[in-house]
Design an enzyme around this catalytic site. Structure first.
Site, PDB file in Angstrom:
ATOM      1  CG  HIS A  95       2.336   0.032   4.225  1.00 10.56           C
ATOM      2  ND1 HIS A  95       2.054  -0.822   5.261  1.00 10.56           N
ATOM      3  CD2 HIS A  95       1.225   0.788   4.038  1.00 10.56           C
ATOM      4  CE1 HIS A  95       0.827  -0.585   5.702  1.00 10.56           C
ATOM      5  NE2 HIS A  95       0.289   0.389   4.977  1.00 10.56           N
TER       6      HIS A  95
ATOM      7  CG  ASP B  77      -2.012  -0.935   1.256  1.00 10.97           C
ATOM      8  OD1 ASP B  77      -2.046  -1.794   0.357  1.00 10.97           O
ATOM      9  OD2 ASP B  77      -2.860  -0.848   2.160  1.00 10.97           O
TER      10      ASP B  77
HETATM   11 NI    NI Z   1      -2.577   3.106   3.475  1.00 13.27          NI
END
Ligand code: NI
Length: 375
Positions: free
Chosen positions: A315, A171
């Site tokens: 991430h 992400d």
């Molecule tokens: Ni996020």
């Protein structure tokens, strides 16, 4: 003029005898006797509110056990021996216009799981509405056609071909760390799913394109990472649409799949934007990499919680991602050793067998005649 002499005849009113002119109307009798002290009804609105006190029926009258409708009081003449009962008048409802209005569908959810999608689109119902001619009040009367509720299904994918699968997801990118993550994935020969922010895709267009060109699944994390339930309908829709625009502009691929920032996407957000997305994808394994617990802790979080069909959250943007980069080779090797095939979220959905093709392929179109719930 003796032949004009008017006879009086006896009648009873509420069991009391009274002499009246033969043929006198009920209306005249009520007027001559102050309605025998009974209270008139009210004129009431379609909503049941009093418009005019005493504006309803003057009285309730029955003659020889049969009720005389109020609109026939003037015509009904009395004869000798008639027995009348006079009591309080009833309320009279104002005149109204009847119209048919559409009834928005509701929204239901079904199941629990990391992937949410529309499994049934809503259909409008119909209801009769009365509008009072005097009061202008609007009152819903009967539902003549029940609406069909929209249903959002929540499913955890469960591939059933005997192999074990897991989807790594990244992400908040693309960022300056994304290139190294792509290098590792390429070297290991596996694909992942990237939930890019629209604003980052625009700022790092080449990396965004590289994600798509190297066979990974591109999806949207919306534009600016807002907590969507705090946003207005327009702002929510703009967060989704502008992200799709920017990712498309950067990569050539327009994603319908989203992952809402913080996973925050309630039925209200679904009702407001179901026409813009194919699915909202959460996760089953949270590496908590954003806390920077160390590369080994990130790796262990994935390896010790892995199961067939799991979606792991990591991430590639939003902060210092050096620990993710350090952890990634060990995560991939460890999963492979444990017998896992690393696939994209789209592939997980395909392997599951319960997801509609247009949700899997990100080609959802709202069917003709479908209606969104109100939100
Ligand atoms: Ni996020």
């Amino acid at each position: 003029m003796w032949w004009f002499v008017i006879r009086t005849v006896p009648v009873t009113v509420n069991a009391q005898e009274l002499n009246v002119h033969e043929g006198v109307s009920v209306e005249q009798l009520l007027e001559d006797n102050d309605a025998f002290g009974v209270t008139a009804g009210n004129l009431v609105s379609v909503g049941g509110n009093v418009i005019t006190e005493g504006g309803g029926a003057r009285a309730t009258v029955s003659v020889n056990g049969e009720e005389v409708p109020a609109d026939q009081f003037a015509q009904r003449g009395l004869m000798s021996g008639d027995e009348l009962e006079v009591s309080d008048g009833t309320d009279v409802q104002e005149e109204y216009e009847e119209s048919v209005e559409s009834l928005a569908p509701g929204l239901q959810t079904d199941g629990t799981g990391a992937i949410q999608f529309v499994s049934q689109w809503g259909q409008a119902g119909e209801k009769k509405v009365w509008t009072g001619k005097q009061s202008e009040e609007k009152v819903d009367k009967e539902v003549t056609k029940e609406p069909v509720d929209m249903v959002i299904s929540y499913i955890n994918p469960k591939p059933k071909d005997g192999n074990k699968y897991l989807a790594l997801t990244f992400d908040d990118g693309p960022s300056k760390y994304t290139g190294q993550i792509l290098d590792i994935l390429k070297e290991k020969g596996v694909h992942a799913t990237f939930y890019n922010l629209g604003q980052n895709a625009e700022a790092n267009a080449a990396l965004c394109k590289r994600v798509v060109d190297e066979g990974h699944e591109m999806a949207s994390h919306t534009n600016q990472h807002m907590n969507l339930p705090n946003e207005s309908r327009d702002s929510l829709r703009n967060e989704i649409s502008s992200a799709a625009d920017r990712i498309e502009q950067a990569s050539g691929f327009r994603p319908q799949m989203i992952r809402a920032p913080y996973g925050a996407f309630t039925t209200t957000e679904w009702a407001r934007s179901a026409d813009l997305i194919s699915c909202n994808v959460l996760w089953n394994i949270d590496t908590l990499d954003w806390k920077r617990p160390g590369a080994d802790a990130i790796k262990q979080e994935v390896l010790s919680n892995a199961y067939n069909g799991a979606i792991a959250l990591m991430h590639d943007g939003g902060g210092d991602r050096t620990q993710d980069i350090e952890a990634l080779p060990g995560i991939i090797d460890g999963l492979k050793e444990a017998g896992y095939k690393l696939v994209t979220v789209k592939e997980l959905m395909k392997l599951d067998g319960r997801f509609p093709d247009d949700v899997i392929n990100g080609t959802v179109k709202v069917p003709e005649g479908a209606v969104m719930p109100e939100a």
